[in-house]
Design an enzyme around this catalytic site. Structure first.
Site, PDB file in Angstrom:
ATOM      1  CG  ASN A 192     -43.254 -26.390 117.003  1.00 23.67           C
ATOM      2  OD1 ASN A 192     -43.579 -27.347 117.693  1.00 23.67           O
ATOM      3  ND2 ASN A 192     -42.231 -26.434 116.145  1.00 23.67           N
ATOM      4  CD  GLU A 193     -39.224 -28.672 118.301  1.00 26.52           C
ATOM      5  OE1 GLU A 193     -38.327 -28.419 117.495  1.00 26.52           O
ATOM      6  OE2 GLU A 193     -39.483 -29.842 118.672  1.00 26.52           O
ATOM      7  CD  GLU A 315     -43.178 -31.690 117.149  1.00 26.93           C
ATOM      8  OE1 GLU A 315     -42.043 -32.172 116.908  1.00 26.93           O
ATOM      9  OE2 GLU A 315     -43.536 -30.556 116.791  1.00 26.93           O
ATOM     10  CD  GLN A 364     -45.028 -34.521 111.261  1.00 29.46           C
ATOM     11  OE1 GLN A 364     -45.637 -34.335 110.209  1.00 29.46           O
ATOM     12  NE2 GLN A 364     -44.102 -33.656 111.695  1.00 29.46           N
TER      13      GLN A 364
END
Ligand code: AHR
Length: 510
Positions: A192-193, A315, A364
């Protein structure tokens, strides 16, 4: 003088009135793309009170729960028909060691959640708790694997633990931990990222790392992994270019993160107190995702003209200052009609690019950033964003109907956004859903919808609006912003005329 489209634009939105109808033409004859239901996906991270206190309270809690999952939140999510949930992060994923979160709870190792507030994570919510929740909700799990601080072996073993049905060490460990059958895990993120909290890698280095890690993420039995590369942030087109070139068809999808956020340093602005200018900044920034998506897709088209690799916006959402008095590392924020506008606009855009966009995960699900649900101890409240997802449910797996909209624009400095955002789809039974957002917080709009390519006999609708664009729900006043019946749509010979109140979101079923 005859008004042209150009003259509408020159007038500017604040002078637009209900006398200047917005024109929407729906081209049902050009429909070809399915809106993947996963576009309505959620994201749950070990961050603040998303997991602990939000989704999970444990079986011994005085808060009513079903096997440890809080009942009120579970029922609200069931109602949304959540199609997919991403877990365990986010930045947390690249420090998460899954073995710490399986086996007897009292023996599970504790860790410090370095990314989010330095609090102690006791690992009482782990692989079993997450995957069982997904099964109970009927949603697909999307697991984010640890590349940043984890090993290839650790990742390979996690896949085996979750999905192997054979006589293998990890399948046996899972059985020993109480789960005989493997779970179905399709979506698997390799990091992730990775350009940031997930390891600060360069695109070239990550591409090689991706190839290595993903090699050992195997398909066991009938389980087929859909492998996702950690994609770009916002305007980082080079990242997508390098991954497309170097990873190519070794990935099934590449992700994109895009937040409606003023910047990473300093104040991000209050979630509930904002000026007209700040509102206009918000909707123009949220709308800019369309341009960002187009540019990433253009790069993907260059390397993958047959559209085999998907783009996942895994996201997205608004990011404001945390609620006054809350923990600064917990990203707990309120959610107003402004956030609902961002959700409505973004989902309409994702539907439009459904040929390439196959998933989106709002950040979220509970208590973090642009949440569906807020909790405080035993109290729970649904946010305006929750209601947008509820009103848009009918788009899931329906066929997107291409359309064009002629209307004035709202402007902020050199940024623009059409004042009315629209999306339409047709489901397998022939039912049509049209979702509209009037982003203009001060003026109503009359919308003429041309549906001449469709047969329509009746219309019903739901509207979401509030007293102000800054209206929101609290634990004491949970019904300030709530959908109600909408009676402002009338059938005409060629389609519909809709009167959209200022700052409203409408879903019409035909
Ligand atoms: O959603 C909050 C954080 O935002 C995630 O952990 C990270 O991936 C992103 O920077």
């Amino acid at each position: 003088m005859k008004k042209t489209l150009f003259s509408f634009f020159l007038m500017g939105a604040l002078t637009l009135s209900a006398q200047t109808p917005v024109k929407v033409s729906i081209h049902a004859d050009q429909a070809k793309n399915k809106i993947s239901k996963e576009i309505y996906g959620q994201f749950s991270e070990h961050l603040g009170t998303c997991i602990y206190g939000g989704l999970w309270v444990g079986e011994n809690s005085s808060i009513p729960n079903i096997k440890g999952y809080r009942t009120d939140v579970f029922n609200a999510l069931k109602e949304l028909q959540v199609p997919v949930m991403r877990w365990p992060g986010g930045c947390f994923a690249d420090e998460y060691h899954w073995m710490d979160g399986v086996g007897p709870k009292e023996k599970r190792a504790k860790m410090v959640n370095n990314n989010w507030g330095g609090v102690v994570e006791d690992n009482s919510f782990g692989t079993h708790e997450f995957l069982n929740l997904c099964e109970m909700l009927g949603c697909e799990p999307y697991i984010s694997g640890n590349v940043g601080s984890g090993s290839v072996e650790e990742m390979a073993k996690w896949v085996e633990y979750m999905t192997s049905d054979g006589e293998s060490p990890m399948a046996n460990l899972r059985r020993q931990n109480g789960r005989e059958k493997p779970w179905n895990v399709k979506f698997f993120g390799v990091g992730n990222e990775s350009w940031g909290c997930g390891g600060n890698m360069t695109a070239d280095y990550y591409s090689d790392i991706y190839r290595r890690y993903s090699t050992y993420c195997r398909d066991f039995g009938s389980n087929h992994l859909y492998k996702i590369a950690s994609g770009a942030s916002d305007y980082d087109y080079n990242w997508t270019d390098v991954l497309m070139k170097k990873i190519g068809d070794k990935m099934k999808a590449v992700s994109l993160h895009y937040y409606t956020c003023k910047g990473w340093e300093g104040s991000k602005g209050s979630a509930t107190k904002f000026t007209t200018d700040e509102y206009l900044w918000t909707v123009t920034k949220a709308a800019e995702i369309e341009d960002v998506i187009k540019k990433h897709i253009a790069i993907m088209d260059k390397y993958d003209p047959k559209n085999k690799i998907d783009l996942l916006v895994d996201e997205w959402g608004t990011w404001w200052d945390q609620e006054p008095g809350s923990h600064p590392g917990f990203l707990y924020q309120q959610n107003t009609m402004r956030d609902a506008m961002v959700a409505a606009l973004s989902l309409n855009i994702f539907n439009k690019y459904s040929e390439r966009i196959k998933m989106a995960n709002i950040a979220q699900v509970v208590n973090v950033l642009q949440a569906m649900i807020l909790t405080d101890g035993p109290k729970m409240v649904l946010t305006p964003t929750y209601y947008v997802f509820k009103m848009y449910k009918g788009h899931m797996d329906a066929t997107e109907l291409p359309l064009d909209v002629q209307c004035a624009e709202l402007t902020y400095k050199d940024k623009k956004v059409p004042a009315v955002s629209v999306s339409a789809s047709k489901n397998a039974k022939g039912g049509i859903l049209i979702t509209m957002a009037n982003l203009d917080k001060d003026n109503a709009q009359t919308v003429d919808v041309d549906l001449s390519s469709l047969k329509v006999s009746k219309v019903s609708g739901t509207i979401l609006t509030g007293k102000g664009i800054d209206s929101y729900n609290t634990f004491d006043k949970p019904d300030e912003v709530k959908p109600t019946e909408f009676k402002g749509a009338k059938l005409t010979k060629t389609g519909l005329t809709v009167t959209l109140p200022a700052k409203s979101i409408v879903a019409l079923e035909l």
